[in-house]
Design a protein around this motif. Structure first.
Motif, PDB file in Angstrom:
ATOM      1  N   UNK A 160     -15.157  18.367  57.550  1.00 36.25           N
ATOM      2  CA  UNK A 160     -14.635  18.395  56.184  1.00 36.25           C
ATOM      3  C   UNK A 160     -13.225  18.965  56.133  1.00 36.25           C
ATOM      4  N   UNK A 161     -12.791  19.493  57.276  1.00 38.34           N
ATOM      5  CA  UNK A 161     -11.515  20.207  57.279  1.00 38.34           C
ATOM      6  C   UNK A 161     -10.352  19.289  57.626  1.00 38.34           C
ATOM      7  N   UNK A 162      -9.259  19.497  56.915  1.00 39.21           N
ATOM      8  CA  UNK A 162      -8.064  18.679  57.137  1.00 39.21           C
ATOM      9  C   UNK A 162      -6.857  19.600  57.179  1.00 39.21           C
ATOM     10  N   UNK A 163      -5.973  19.403  58.164  1.00 38.50           N
ATOM     11  CA  UNK A 163      -4.729  20.169  58.124  1.00 38.50           C
ATOM     12  C   UNK A 163      -3.545  19.318  58.544  1.00 38.50           C
ATOM     13  N   UNK A 164      -2.404  19.610  57.898  1.00 39.07           N
ATOM     14  CA  UNK A 164      -1.149  18.955  58.234  1.00 39.07           C
ATOM     15  C   UNK A 164      -0.277  19.980  58.935  1.00 39.07           C
ATOM     16  N   UNK A 165       0.406  19.538  59.972  1.00 37.39           N
ATOM     17  CA  UNK A 165       1.278  20.449  60.705  1.00 37.39           C
ATOM     18  C   UNK A 165       2.608  19.755  60.959  1.00 37.39           C
ATOM     19  N   UNK A 166       3.709  20.459  60.663  1.00 39.81           N
ATOM     20  CA  UNK A 166       5.035  19.881  60.852  1.00 39.81           C
ATOM     21  C   UNK A 166       5.998  20.474  59.853  1.00 39.81           C
ATOM     22  N   UNK A 167       6.976  19.682  59.433  1.00 44.23           N
ATOM     23  CA  UNK A 167       7.925  20.141  58.424  1.00 44.23           C
ATOM     24  C   UNK A 167       7.395  19.724  57.050  1.00 44.23           C
ATOM     25  N   UNK A 168       6.967  20.697  56.271  1.00 45.43           N
ATOM     26  CA  UNK A 168       6.404  20.372  54.967  1.00 45.43           C
ATOM     27  C   UNK A 168       7.303  20.853  53.834  1.00 45.43           C
ATOM     28  N   UNK A 169       8.077  21.900  54.068  1.00 40.77           N
ATOM     29  CA  UNK A 169       8.971  22.395  53.020  1.00 40.77           C
ATOM     30  C   UNK A 169      10.347  22.725  53.584  1.00 40.77           C
ATOM     31  N   UNK A 170      10.412  23.675  54.512  1.00 43.63           N
ATOM     32  CA  UNK A 170      11.736  24.117  54.927  1.00 43.63           C
ATOM     33  C   UNK A 170      11.892  24.387  56.416  1.00 43.63           C
ATOM     34  N   UNK A 171      10.807  24.435  57.163  1.00 43.74           N
ATOM     35  CA  UNK A 171      10.985  24.719  58.592  1.00 43.74           C
ATOM     36  C   UNK A 171       9.878  24.086  59.425  1.00 43.74           C
ATOM     37  N   UNK A 172      10.073  24.020  60.743  1.00 42.08           N
ATOM     38  CA  UNK A 172       9.075  23.379  61.589  1.00 42.08           C
ATOM     39  C   UNK A 172       7.781  24.180  61.652  1.00 42.08           C
ATOM     40  N   UNK A 173       6.740  23.506  62.109  1.00 45.16           N
ATOM     41  CA  UNK A 173       5.441  24.126  62.375  1.00 45.16           C
ATOM     42  C   UNK A 173       4.820  24.781  61.146  1.00 45.16           C
ATOM     43  N   UNK A 174       5.127  24.239  59.989  1.00 44.20           N
ATOM     44  CA  UNK A 174       4.419  24.706  58.797  1.00 44.20           C
ATOM     45  C   UNK A 174       3.038  24.066  58.807  1.00 44.20           C
ATOM     46  N   UNK A 175       2.086  24.719  58.150  1.00 47.83           N
ATOM     47  CA  UNK A 175       0.719  24.226  58.218  1.00 47.83           C
ATOM     48  C   UNK A 175       0.092  24.274  56.830  1.00 47.83           C
ATOM     49  N   UNK A 176      -0.584  23.213  56.504  1.00 38.03           N
ATOM     50  CA  UNK A 176      -1.298  23.145  55.230  1.00 38.03           C
ATOM     51  C   UNK A 176      -2.741  22.783  55.552  1.00 38.03           C
ATOM     52  N   UNK A 177      -3.675  23.612  55.110  1.00 35.58           N
ATOM     53  CA  UNK A 177      -5.081  23.325  55.406  1.00 35.58           C
ATOM     54  C   UNK A 177      -5.856  23.156  54.107  1.00 35.58           C
ATOM     55  N   UNK A 178      -6.672  22.142  54.052  1.00 36.58           N
ATOM     56  CA  UNK A 178      -7.515  21.920  52.868  1.00 36.58           C
ATOM     57  C   UNK A 178      -8.916  21.520  53.336  1.00 36.58           C
ATOM     58  N   UNK A 179      -9.868  21.619  52.414  1.00 37.60           N
ATOM     59  CA  UNK A 179     -11.237  21.246  52.741  1.00 37.60           C
ATOM     60  C   UNK A 179     -11.722  20.203  51.755  1.00 37.60           C
ATOM     61  N   UNK A 180     -12.297  19.156  52.286  1.00 36.40           N
ATOM     62  CA  UNK A 180     -12.830  18.105  51.424  1.00 36.40           C
ATOM     63  C   UNK A 180     -14.278  18.444  51.084  1.00 36.40           C
ATOM     64  N   UNK A 181     -14.808  17.748  50.077  1.00 40.20           N
ATOM     65  CA  UNK A 181     -16.163  18.051  49.634  1.00 40.20           C
ATOM     66  C   UNK A 181     -17.203  17.509  50.611  1.00 40.20           C
ATOM     67  N   UNK A 182     -16.823  16.588  51.437  1.00 39.88           N
ATOM     68  CA  UNK A 182     -17.753  16.061  52.440  1.00 39.88           C
ATOM     69  C   UNK A 182     -16.960  15.595  53.657  1.00 39.88           C
ATOM     70  N   UNK A 183     -17.656  15.046  54.602  1.00 39.14           N
ATOM     71  CA  UNK A 183     -17.006  14.706  55.859  1.00 39.14           C
ATOM     72  C   UNK A 183     -15.926  13.635  55.678  1.00 39.14           C
ATOM     73  N   UNK A 184     -14.837  13.812  56.422  1.00 39.74           N
ATOM     74  CA  UNK A 184     -13.712  12.879  56.332  1.00 39.74           C
ATOM     75  C   UNK A 184     -13.942  11.715  57.296  1.00 39.74           C
ATOM     76  N   UNK A 185     -13.708  10.502  56.785  1.00 39.73           N
ATOM     77  CA  UNK A 185     -13.968   9.303  57.585  1.00 39.73           C
ATOM     78  C   UNK A 185     -12.696   8.737  58.209  1.00 39.73           C
ATOM     79  N   UNK A 186     -11.601   8.779  57.458  1.00 37.74           N
ATOM     80  CA  UNK A 186     -10.356   8.194  57.975  1.00 37.74           C
ATOM     81  C   UNK A 186      -9.147   8.839  57.318  1.00 37.74           C
TER      82      UNK A 186
END
Lengths: 399, 368
Positions: free
Chosen positions: B59-85
């Motif tokens: 259910x966990x999803x995270x983005x890693x990279x440049x999201x706002x102002x610098x490299x290696x920023x990380x955003x993590x979110x959780x979905x209500x059920x398992x992610x398929x694609x």
């Protein structure tokens, strides 16, 4: 006087100068901030390799954005970022290796910044930077010139049939009433005799000297509607040597066509002037598009039309032209694809009446455009153009 | 946990933790093992955009990279059920859940999962005014590019998110694969037919004429040939047939079709746009040099913005296209592109793997 490269560094933008442009562009903001700070802080911090890598990435990424969707719908901010990233890339390339080949490469990057990017009003010193950089990169370009190019002999004026009316140096009023308002294609004689271009450009070494190091788009293959046709950016110098030098004569035909050369090379702009016929009838004088058409013998623009008024002025060489009225559009078999729907499938020089029977009802007008002549074409008139000799024409489009 | 990821290519924003390099930001020039910033067990789903990479486990999803102002920023979110694609472009990541619900996550710090509402299909009624059997609107396939976002429902309705573009008859066939380039989409169905739509100005649709197709259009030149796998690059496409033939079309500006870029004189370029599918003869592979027929047939195709990878039945990967950012693995320095297919070195032998292409990178997930 050519500045040293260290002096040119000082013309690069500080981050504050470009911050506003980048406010919604996270990656460009991050990368160009690091690049600008690097040059502001006398590049002490040993981050050269990494920042250079980031800047090249930004150039390549912005290139992809410029090549996605229609060119006309690419935001001008993206084209400005491209130009800025190219400027920084040039400095990193020069820091890496100041060899002649690298300087040559930098010259191409600078031209691409201008051709694909938008270098207008980037920041206060942007134009100063561009000019200083161009002078710096061009200073050794002369080393790439080889044997002299020919000086083309002036062509004797030929008596030729002309199926459209001719006017000898008409007044603007006469042009307006007889040509412009009546949408009457007309051959205008003796109207550009005062252009320095008429005597200067035949000496191809002059073009080589003023513009040889510039990158220009050329079309390869004799006709843009054919499958074998392609387009690419080359140094004008290489194009001139291939097409007009002492070659073996069996090279492919290349055509510098429909290019805004004069915005790119102000020295050539000084050799022509925008005819009063255009400015006198244009809704906005500043909106006259000036395009250059330079090529060897036998370049062909297949039967097509353009949406604006057109004054095609012949500087050297001659061109056979075949016209047809916009009223005949449905008899001229335009291509169906989006790209080519202003282009006919026919070969106007040898119409195939069996394959295209409606052509029998079309009236074609033939003429020969010779040095010093201008052809006025109303919007949407069909025209086929074939150069009979090496040729340089300048066209003015206006609304 | 048994998952190994090999990566090569553009990594300017610390989107991958390359164990061999200390810097977060730098070109990765050869297949390099990367580690995840997460050790949860389970199948990992990956989608690479230019400035970040999206990872999902359970259910966990995270983005890693440049999201706002610098490299290696990380955003993590959780979905209500398992992610398929997942499907990623620079602006956002599309997230499809097992239930067929679609969410969108903007590639910005502090973004949250937003449910995507597809425009309701007009109510269908039969001649007696009764509502027809409800259409299955759960989503089965997603894909996106910088200028295109596509979803397909179990009822074979194709959406240009959020509007319905086209309905294929429900139940007549199943969607086998959906792929997007920067501005075009390719669909492969269970019958082996390919449909394409979107912007075709660089020949990427394969329909001969260069232009925009608003709706999915059967790829006539391949009609009658059973296609088993497809790939969409930035502005190019590839398809593999059941006979083991490889077809490529679209833009060859960096040799991504495996077609020669420069003319033999080395001064001028060949035409760069191939609007019709071209049968591409791959070089002989493995021991087939002296054999009558090449046994190593292509089975899968993958593509990045300007590169192409072909997996052959022997397991070897063959690559062509742009390599200036290391996207084709180890290559001679200063080489900008490969305009014919070359076998990729360094790939472990006798190992099953999956390939995910980023715009300028290649990621290989090895299964033990």
């Amino acid at each position: 006087m050519v500045d040293s490269i260290e002096q040119i560094f000082k013309l690069l933008p500080r981050f504050e100068d470009i911050e506003e442009l980048l406010q919604n562009e996270a990656e460009a903001r991050y990368i160009l901030k690091r690049a600008a700070d690097y040059f502001q802080n006398s590049h002490l911090n040993g981050e050269e390799e990494e920042i250079s890598y980031l800047v090249r990435g930004l150039v390549d990424k912005t290139w992809e954005r410029i090549h996605s969707g229609h060119f006309s719908s690419v935001p001008v901010t993206v084209r400005k970022i491209y130009a800025l990233a190219c400027y920084f890339k040039i400095f990193f390339l020069l820091l890496e290796d100041p060899s002649l080949e690298q300087i040559e490469l930098c010259g191409s990057v600078l031209d691409e910044a201008q051709l694909l990017g938008c270098t207008d009003k980037l920041y206060g010193k942007a134009n100063e930077l561009k000019e200083a950089l161009m002078m710096y990169l061009d200073k050794d370009a002369i080393k790439f010139t080889r044997d002299p190019l020919p000086i083309l002999a002036p062509v004797e004026r030929r008596i030729a049939d002309c199926d459209v009316p001719q006017l000898d140096a008409p007044s603007i009023t006469e042009f307006r009433t007889k040509c412009y308002e009546k949408l009457q294609p007309t051959l205008l004689l003796n109207t550009i005799n005062h252009w320095p271009a008429l005597t200067k450009w035949r000496d191809l070494n002059y073009l080589l000297k003023v513009a040889g190091n510039r990158t220009v788009p050329i079309e390869i293959g004799s006709n843009y509607a054919s499958d074998e046709w392609s387009q690419q950016l080359v140094k004008l110098r290489d194009f001139l040597y291939r097409q007009f030098g002492q070659g073996d004569g069996d090279q492919e035909i290349e055509y510098l066509a429909q290019h805004e050369l004069f915005a790119q090379i102000p020295a050539l702009k000084a050799d022509i002037c925008v005819p009063d016929y255009c400015t006198g009838t244009a809704s906005n004088e500043a909106d006259v598009d000036i395009k250059a058409w330079l090529g060897p013998r036998h370049t062909i623009s297949p039967m097509h039309y353009d949406p604006k008024h057109n004054l095609l002025c012949q500087v050297f060489g001659s061109k056979s032209i075949i016209l047809a009225s916009c009223a005949d559009t449905e008899n001229l078999y335009p291509h169906e694809s989006e790209f080519l729907n202003n282009t006919s499938q026919i070969d106007a020089a040898e119409p195939d009446f069996e394959r295209f029977p409606l052509l029998k009802g079309v009236r074609f007008y033939k003429l020969l455009l010779q040095p010093g002549d201008c052809l006025y074409l109303p919007p949407k008139w069909w025209h086929y153009v074939r150069s009979e000799t090496a040729s340089f024409s300048v066209s003015f489009w206006w609304e | 946990m048994g998952r190994r990821l090999l990566f090569t290519g553009f990594n300017a924003f610390g989107q991958h933790n390359a164990s061999s390099t200390e810097r977060t930001s730098g070109r990765v020039n050869a297949l390099t093992e990367i580690s995840l910033s997460d050790d949860s067990d389970g199948k990992i789903i990956l989608a690479l955009s230019w400035r970040y990479t999206a990872y999902a486990v359970g259910k966990k999803l995270w983005l890693q990279g440049l999201l706002a102002s610098k490299p290696a920023e990380r955003l993590e979110v959780h979905a209500s059920e398992e992610i398929k694609a997942l499907a990623a472009c620079d602006a956002h990541c599309l997230v499809l859940l097992q239930s067929g619900q679609l969410y969108k996550l903007r590639a910005e710090l502090n973004a949250t999962l937003q449910a995507v509402k597809l425009e309701a299909p007009s109510a269908k009624r039969n001649i007696f005014g009764q509502a027809k059997e409800a259409e299955d609107i759960s989503i089965t396939h997603i894909a996106c590019g910088s200028h295109i976002n596509v979803a397909i429902t179990a009822g074979n309705a194709v959406y240009s998110i959020p509007s319905c573009l086209h309905r294929f008859p429900q139940g007549s066939w199943r969607v086998r694969q959906l792929e997007c380039g920067h501005e075009h989409a390719l669909l492969l169905n269970g019958n082996g037919d390919v449909y394409s739509w979107g912007n075709g100005l660089r020949g990427q649709l394969g329909h001969e004429s260069l232009g925009v197709e608003e709706r999915p259009l059967l790829l006539e030149p391949l009609a009658g040939i059973k296609i088993t796998h497809i790939a969409a690059g930035g502005w190019h496409s590839a398809a593999i047939s059941a006979f083991g033939d490889l077809y490529v079309w679209g833009w060859n500006c960096n040799g991504q079709l495996g077609m020669r870029v420069m003319k033999p004189d080395g001064l001028l370029k060949e035409p760069t746009v191939y609007p019709l599918p071209q049968l591409q003869d791959l070089p002989a592979c493995c021991a087939a040099v002296e054999a009558e027929t090449d046994v190593c047939t292509p089975i899968k195709a993958y593509a990045g913005s300007r590169h192409t990878l072909i997996q052959r039945s022997c397991g070897r990967l063959w690559a062509c296209g742009w390599c200036a950012h290391g996207q084709l693995g180890q290559q001679p320095p200063k080489l900008a592109y490969l305009d014919s297919f070359n076998a990729m070195q360094q790939l472990p032998k006798d190992c099953d793997y999956n390939v995910v292409c980023g715009p300028w990178s290649t990621l290989i997930a090895l299964s033990e």
